[in-house]
Write an enzyme that holds these catalytic residues in place. Structure first.
Site, short mmCIF file in Angstrom:
data_model
loop_
_atom_site.label_atom_id
_atom_site.label_comp_id
_atom_site.label_asym_id
_atom_site.label_seq_id
_atom_site.Cartn_x
_atom_site.Cartn_y
_atom_site.Cartn_z
CG ASP A 1 -1.97 1.23 1.25
OD1 ASP A 1 -1.89 1.87 0.21
OD2 ASP A 1 -2.46 1.46 2.19
CG ASP B 1 -4.21 5.10 -2.50
OD1 ASP B 1 -3.03 4.68 -1.85
OD2 ASP B 1 -5.24 4.73 -2.28
#
Length: 426
Positions: free
Chosen positions: A106, A303
């Protein structure tokens, strides 16, 4: 006949970590029940709302310095989600002797963590065995007085050492000891004394994974901790389908000669996130009539954990209008959750999709793969939706999600303060 858009990756790099979809056939996790597409998108919106809250009042700026990277490593990556379905997973090793764990990777998180024995209150179900600190000869808790403890955004103290706490946008959380141990990315790439969370109270939508690999920009992330080893460079390729394999790579060998770079912007108030300037969108080779202020007012981040790209309302409206016009010959289908532009392709052997491209500062044009333009909510592929959504507020940050990043080699070079894209990565 279904619509096929599989991309095959020929050859492999033994230094790479494999990246796969959490629920795909290549995943080491064996799920009894996958989340529905409805729940995937609900979780994705929760993450987006959290990101918007994190950076709603900040301003960002560009910084820069140059340094050559010093080492390299690559790991295969697989597909997963908002921390359950739309995210992607890799396998890493922790401890001495090494134990392997499947974790979500992430770019919107900093603290790496895995579930540890003993679970004081709760540990979510995972495929791997829990990490036992007592079985690792190189494990040690971080002391409360250590400067590393004060780097945490949320910390505490107990008689045994520094405590960490992380809560995610969908309500998932992890709490435990902040510790250090040997991190093994590949047999030849080891990060000693790597600081991570040894979670003893963890709950949420982690989908059978053992934890999370934090690749954000703050001091506690793997990127920052291994800066001297890898020179602040990492890259990944998100595969086009859940049955495909991508990769996560570290160091200078993760780049290629055909990468086009756009400036990386930073925000001192939210150092976790990677900002970049989206300046235009084209459909069918024609730039949309979107004033530059629409993008500059909101700003944009990239992201890996957000599934669907979010655009400023005016930008999304222009994209939707142009796409609908190009697709007027196909039967419309009912809206689905985030998506208001859907089509029924039942009975079609072939369809023609208008190309969509995103343009970034520095003259970088990213021509999206089909898998980044249409979202197929079922395996039959008879229904598909435009894979974008609009923000409710023109001031809310735009987010380049992982669906639109599919098949690209996406390079983050912190030392040069640039983000790069090259097509055909996987």
């Amino acid at each position: 006949m279904g619509i096929s858009y599989y991309v095959l990756l020929e050859g492999s790099d033994e230094q790479r970590l494999n990246l796969v979809h959490q629920h795909g056939p290549c995943s080491p996790l064996h799920h009894k029940k996958n989340l529905s597409h409805k729940q995937i998108l609900i979780n994705d919106q929760s993450r987006v709302d959290w990101i918007h809250r994190q950076i709603s009042s900040s301003t960002f700026k560009q910084q820069g310095k140059l340094q050559d990277s010093l080492a390299s490593a690559t790991i295969p990556a697989r597909s997963g989600s908002s921390l359950n379905v739309g995210n992607y997973i890799v396998s890493i090793g922790i401890g001495t002797p090494r134990r392997d764990f499947s974790v979500v990777f992430d770019t919107g998180s900093d603290v790496t963590w895995i579930q540890c024995k003993p679970c004081v209150d709760y540990c979510h179900p995972q495929e791997d065995q829990l990490f036992d600190p007592l079985q690792s000869s190189t494990y040690a808790n971080i002391s409360c007085g250590s400067p590393y403890c004060s780097q945490l955004s949320s910390d505490g103290c107990s008689a045994s050492g520094c405590l960490y706490s992380v809560r995610y946008g969908d309500g998932s959380y992890t709490v435990g000891f902040f510790a250090q141990d040997t991190l093994t990315l590949t047999p030849s790439n080891v990060v000693p004394n790597f600081r991570f969370g040894c979670g003893e109270n963890n709950k949420g939508l982690f989908g059978g994974t053992a934890g999370l690999l934090g690749l954000g920009g703050d001091t506690t992330s793997l990127v920052s901790q291994a800066y001297q080893k890898f020179g602040g460079v990492f890259s990944y390729c998100i595969p086009p389908t859940i049955s495909s394999t991508g990769y996560l790579a570290f160091g200078s060998s993760s780049t290629t000669t055909n990468v086009k770079y756009t400036p990386m912007l930073t925000d001192p108030d939210t150092p976790t996130f990677y900002f970049l300037n989206l300046v235009a969108i084209s459909v069918g080779g024609q730039n949309l009539p979107i004033p530059p202020a629409v993008f500059s007012t909101a700003g944009t981040i990239i992201d890996s954990g957000t599934v669907i790209t979010r655009l400023p309302p005016d930008a999304y409206s222009a994209l939707r209008s142009a796409f609908r016009q190009k697709m007027s010959g196909y039967k419309s289908a009912p809206a689905m959750e985030l998506f208001d532009t859907c089509y029924d392709f039942t009975g079609y052997n072939n369809i023609t999709i208008p190309p969509v491209a995103l343009q970034f500062d520095g003259g970088v044009t990213v021509k999206l793969d089909l898998s980044g333009i249409l979202y197929f909510p079922s395996m039959s592929q008879s229904q598909a939706c435009l894979a974008f959504a609009g923000n409710n507020d023109s001031n809310s940050i735009a987010i380049l999600g992982n669906t639109q990043q599919r098949t690209f080699n996406v390079v983050y070079d912190i030392s040069r303060e640039v983000i790069g894209f090259s097509p055909g990565g996987c």
